[in-house]
Design a protein around this motif. Sequence first.
Motif, PDB file in Angstrom:
ATOM      1  N   ALA A   1       0.823  -1.208   0.000  1.00 43.38           N
ATOM      2  CA  ALA A   1       0.000   0.000   0.000  1.00 43.38           C
ATOM      3  C   ALA A   1       0.857   1.259   0.000  1.00 43.38           C
ATOM      4  N   THR A   2       1.923   1.251   0.774  1.00 48.07           N
ATOM      5  CA  THR A   2       2.818   2.407   0.812  1.00 48.07           C
ATOM      6  C   THR A   2       3.480   2.622  -0.539  1.00 48.07           C
ATOM      7  N   GLN A   3       3.879   1.543  -1.183  1.00 45.27           N
ATOM      8  CA  GLN A   3       4.479   1.654  -2.513  1.00 45.27           C
ATOM      9  C   GLN A   3       3.492   2.236  -3.521  1.00 45.27           C
ATOM     10  N   LEU A   4       2.212   1.964  -3.324  1.00 46.17           N
ATOM     11  CA  LEU A   4       1.178   2.497  -4.216  1.00 46.17           C
ATOM     12  C   LEU A   4       0.835   3.953  -3.906  1.00 46.17           C
ATOM     13  N   GLY A   5       1.402   4.486  -2.841  1.00 49.25           N
ATOM     14  CA  GLY A   5       1.169   5.886  -2.514  1.00 49.25           C
ATOM     15  C   GLY A   5       0.138   6.128  -1.439  1.00 49.25           C
ATOM     16  N   LEU A   6      -0.415   5.055  -0.863  1.00 55.10           N
ATOM     17  CA  LEU A   6      -1.310   5.237   0.278  1.00 55.10           C
ATOM     18  C   LEU A   6      -0.490   5.749   1.462  1.00 55.10           C
ATOM     19  N   VAL A   7      -1.099   6.580   2.278  1.00 55.61           N
ATOM     20  CA  VAL A   7      -0.431   7.128   3.446  1.00 55.61           C
ATOM     21  C   VAL A   7      -0.622   6.156   4.599  1.00 55.61           C
ATOM     22  N   ASP A   8       0.479   5.690   5.168  1.00 57.61           N
ATOM     23  CA  ASP A   8       0.410   4.761   6.294  1.00 57.61           C
ATOM     24  C   ASP A   8       0.101   5.557   7.557  1.00 57.61           C
ATOM     25  N   SER A   9      -1.098   5.407   8.073  1.00 55.97           N
ATOM     26  CA  SER A   9      -1.516   6.143   9.270  1.00 55.97           C
ATOM     27  C   SER A   9      -0.952   5.517  10.540  1.00 55.97           C
ATOM     28  N   ASN A  10      -0.261   4.400  10.391  1.00 56.24           N
ATOM     29  CA  ASN A  10       0.286   3.660  11.529  1.00 56.24           C
ATOM     30  C   ASN A  10      -0.826   3.249  12.493  1.00 56.24           C
ATOM     31  N   ALA A  11      -1.976   2.948  11.937  1.00 52.86           N
ATOM     32  CA  ALA A  11      -3.142   2.571  12.733  1.00 52.86           C
ATOM     33  C   ALA A  11      -3.546   1.144  12.386  1.00 52.86           C
ATOM     34  N   VAL A  12      -3.502   0.273  13.388  1.00 51.67           N
ATOM     35  CA  VAL A  12      -3.812  -1.130  13.145  1.00 51.67           C
ATOM     36  C   VAL A  12      -4.650  -1.700  14.284  1.00 51.67           C
ATOM     37  N   VAL A  13      -5.409  -2.736  13.940  1.00 50.57           N
ATOM     38  CA  VAL A  13      -6.105  -3.555  14.922  1.00 50.57           C
ATOM     39  C   VAL A  13      -5.736  -4.991  14.610  1.00 50.57           C
TER      40      VAL A  13
END
Length: 180
Positions: free
Chosen positions: A131-143
Motif C-alpha cells: 500500500a505504501t508503494q502504491l502511494g497510500l499514506v500509512d496512518s500507523n493505525a492497526v487492529v
Amino acid sequence: MNIFIVVGSVREGRTAIKVADWIQKTIQSYKFSTVKTEIVDLKEWDLPFFAGAHPPMTGIYDQPKQQDWADKIAQGDAFIFISLEYNHGYSPALKNALDYLGKEWQGKPAGYISYGGSNGSRSIDQTRQVATQLGLVDSNAVVEIRDIFARNRGETFEGNQFDDKALKSVFDKLVQYVSA
C-alpha cells in the motif's frame, strides 16, 4: 469524508464480512456527521486476476472492471483494509485489488485490521508495504484481533474493549490525516 472498509477475503463462510459489519457499526456509533462509511466487498466486485498489458501506474486501464474499480476507489477519502492472514501473508484477492490501480490510491490514508496466525501482524506488515508503494499514506493505525477463532462462533462479530479502543484510534488517525 468517505471511509471505505475493504473486505480482503472472498472465501465462503468468511469472518471478514462479520468484522466489516462490526467496523461499520462501531464507526457509525461515533456519530460524526461528516463521515460516511461503506463496505467495499471484494467478493461482490469479483475482479479477475490482473493481466493487463499496461501497468496500472500508467493510468491506462484496459482490463474488465478496471475503470469501474478506479471510479469507485477514487470516491474514497480513506481506507480500512481487512487484511486477514493466510499462510503468513495476506489474501490474493486483496493483493489483486490493490494492484489493479495506480493514482486512485495515492495520498489517501489507510488503516489495517487483521486476524489469524500471529493475530494477523504478518498480513498487516505485507499489506502496508504494498500500500505504501502504491502511494497510500500509512496512518500507523492497526487492529490485530486476538483469538478470532474462539470469538467468532456466532452470526456477528463483536469487538472486545481492546478491539474497540484500537478501532477508535484507527478512526481518529484517518480523520486527522484527511482533515489535515
